[in-house]
Enzyme design. Structure first.
Site, PDB file in Angstrom:
ATOM      1  N   LYS A 180      -4.167   2.892  -2.512  1.00 43.71           N
ATOM      2  CA  LYS A 180      -5.601   3.125  -2.363  1.00 43.71           C
ATOM      3  C   LYS A 180      -5.762   4.212  -1.329  1.00 43.71           C
ATOM      4  O   LYS A 180      -5.905   3.958  -0.151  1.00 43.71           O
ATOM      5  CB  LYS A 180      -6.310   1.863  -1.867  1.00 43.71           C
ATOM      6  CG  LYS A 180      -6.597   0.870  -2.964  1.00 43.71           C
ATOM      7  CD  LYS A 180      -7.548  -0.174  -2.444  1.00 43.71           C
ATOM      8  CE  LYS A 180      -6.944  -0.869  -1.257  1.00 43.71           C
ATOM      9  NZ  LYS A 180      -7.856  -1.259  -0.227  1.00 43.71           N
ATOM     10  N   ASP A 240       0.836  -1.198   0.000  1.00 47.26           N
ATOM     11  CA  ASP A 240       0.000   0.000   0.000  1.00 47.26           C
ATOM     12  C   ASP A 240       0.867   1.242   0.000  1.00 47.26           C
ATOM     13  O   ASP A 240       2.040   1.187   0.349  1.00 47.26           O
ATOM     14  CB  ASP A 240      -0.850   0.042   1.281  1.00 47.26           C
ATOM     15  CG  ASP A 240      -1.914  -1.029   1.275  1.00 47.26           C
ATOM     16  OD1 ASP A 240      -2.145  -1.607   0.204  1.00 47.26           O
ATOM     17  OD2 ASP A 240      -2.502  -1.271   2.337  1.00 47.26           O
ATOM     18  N   MET A 299      -8.820   6.954   9.902  1.00 44.88           N
ATOM     19  CA  MET A 299      -9.295   7.591   8.663  1.00 44.88           C
ATOM     20  C   MET A 299     -10.283   8.704   8.950  1.00 44.88           C
ATOM     21  O   MET A 299     -11.222   8.924   8.212  1.00 44.88           O
ATOM     22  CB  MET A 299      -9.963   6.552   7.746  1.00 44.88           C
ATOM     23  CG  MET A 299      -8.997   5.499   7.295  1.00 44.88           C
ATOM     24  SD  MET A 299      -9.755   4.303   6.202  1.00 44.88           S
ATOM     25  CE  MET A 299     -10.375   3.090   7.344  1.00 44.88           C
TER      26      MET A 299
END
Ligand code: SAH
Length: 484
Positions: free
Chosen positions: A271, A249, A384
């Site tokens: 992503k 990632d 997040m």
């Protein structure tokens, strides 16, 4: 920083080398050069006894007298090992003018090549250089490695050398060959050889050559931790060293990737919130494709693969495809950010429980149990969350969490650029905007967050500046932060 040195191993067998100097230092160099098979010419007015004997026995050629540039005629390499700085400088100058690689012992600036500290195990050699800036350190490291490396390694390396042609013929595919070799290295063959038991080792190799089961690919799902490479687990490191392919990632730090096998193929499947460069479906396909081709695939994820990492979905896809897998946990952002900001996630009297939640989109926000999340004396670690802070505050306040509840926003936790913002729930989104907090950032909300003001130890001091009353607008707040 000057450019790094380029390491090479020279084949000096039968090649002419000039050594200037006849004392103890020169003798040490002569021994190493003769061992490497060089045709050695030693130039010096007089030779110490060992060198004199070697000259008398015809193992080296003695040029008696003071340094003469003609001695450099036809040599590949020159070493100056006299105690006369002017002579050493002359050798370096004259050799350089003739494009001959030259080393002046203990005078790095005059050298066009340097001699590393080295460790030998048969044909296996490890060379260590500090670019001449800290030779003591290189020697210290060599001593350390000397004691750690099994003497039997040399025998193993020689034995592998003698089997090389057979292995190549049997396993033309380099990936498959490497797998067989690794199995031998870890298996009974290397242990047997270290004990000097060649017969058992031969048997193990014969078995490997005869059986040669079809290449079996697999996937190792590895948690890379939050960024500091020291937070990778030993098992994760081992997986990185076995990988043929690494799918990682964006969140995985370059320092962690640098620990992987050099020739492993690296594929970034970034992503980021909002920008789906590679879909989850495509990641599943890549994992399956590479594993089916017989490769060891490491799927490397930031933090822990099972904490908001979609690791479960990837395992489902592998299981469906019949691909074997393993999982190596990693240090998740909540644990790392707590540790690196000095905020214990639970603390007697302040918090008896901690919840890991994510709040990055409308859907995830609406499905959360806000009444439970708003309880006192518990810690929320919100992943997040940078975009959802205003909604988060609104819901928590509506469900009774006090506006005075402390928060810490930890940006780039455990990395050198880490920033920690401290404040209270009532002013959370404004403070975050004013400080310009960006992803990746983790929100720690709860009574414990206040401890960050006293217990911080890593990186820059936390930002604790409060907004002036009425300066809630992000632009004005940003100015006040800058002025602080
Ligand atoms: N599997 C990961 C989480 C992936 S979700 C883990 O276990 O840590 C991505 C979110 O994790 C980011 O938006 C951020 O909230 C958090 N995060 C990951 N690394 C971080 C870091 N070094 N510092 C702060 N937050 C981080």
């Amino acid at each position: 920083m000057p450019a790094p040195l380029f390491p090479v191993f020279l084949d000096l067998a039968g090649r002419r080398v000039l050594l200037v100097g006849g004392g103890a230092v020169a003798r040490r160099k002569a021994e190493a050069l003769l061992e490497a098979g060089a045709r050695l010419v030693v130039g010096a007015p007089a030779l110490e006894p060992w060198l004199a004997r070697a000259a008398a026995e015809g193992r080296l050629e003695h040029r008696a007298g003071h340094f003469d540039p003609d001695w450099l005629e036809g040599v590949w390499l020159a070493i100056a090992a006299t105690d006369d700085a002017a002579v050493n400088a002359a050798v370096a100058r004259e050799a350089g003018a003739r494009r001959i690689w030259v080393n002046v012992v203990d005078e790095a600036p005059r050298c066009s090549f340097q001699v590393p500290a080295r460790i030998e195990r048969g044909p296996l050699q490890i060379a260590i250089s500090s670019r001449g800036e800290a030779p003591m350190l290189a020697r210290w490291l060599r001593e350390k490695l000397e004691t750690e490396l099994d003497p039997g390694l040399g025998r193993f390396a020689e034995w592998l050398g003698s089997k090389r042609a057979a292995l190549r013929a049997r396993f033309p595919d380099p990936v498959r060959r490497r797998q067989v070799l690794e199995a031998l290295l870890r298996g009974p063959a290397s242990d047997a050889l270290r004990r000097g038991d060649t017969a058992t080792a031969e048997q193990a190799l014969d078995a490997a050559l005869a059986e040669a089961p079809a290449a079996q690919g697999r996937v190792i799902l590895v948690g890379a931790g939050p960024g500091d490479p020291g937070l990778l687990t030993l098992r994760g490191l081992r997986a990185l060293n076995q990988a043929d392919v690494i799918l990682h990632d964006r969140l995985v730090s370059p320092e962690v990737l640098a620990l992987a096998r050099r020739d492993a193929e690296r594929i970034e499947v970034a992503k980021e919130a909002g920008t789906h460069h590679v879909t989850q479906q495509r990641i599943h396909e890549l994992l399956v494709e590479h594993a089916r081709a017989g490769r060891t695939v490491v799927r490397l994820k930031g933090g822990d693969p099972f904490v908001f990492g979609r690791g479960g979905e990837e395992l489902e896809a592998l299981r469906a495809a019949g691909i074997p897998y393993e999982v190596v946990p990693g240090i998740t952002a909540a644990l790392a950010c707590g540790a690196y900001s000095g905020i214990p996630l639970t603390h007697r009297g302040h918090a008896q429980s901690v919840r890991f939640v994510t709040a990055h989109c409308r859907d995830s926000i609406d499905t959360l149990d806000w009444a439970a999340l708003a309880q006192e004396r518990q810690t929320l670690a919100v992943y997040m969350g940078v975009q959802g802070l205003a909604t988060l505050r609104e819901r928590l306040l509506a469900h009774g969490r006090a506006a005075s509840t402390p928060f810490a926003l930890v940006e780039n936790g455990s990395r050198p650029e880490q920033r920690v913002l401290l404040g209270t729930l009532g002013e959370l989104p404004e403070r975050a905007a004013a400080a310009g907090i960006r992803s990746p950032a983790l929100l720690i909300l709860g009574e414990v967050a206040a401890l960050g003001a006293r217990l911080h130890w890593f990186g820059a001091a936390p930002i604790t500046h409060r907004l002036a009353p009425g300066a809630e607008a992000p632009a004005a707040a940003a100015r006040s932060t800058l002025a602080a």
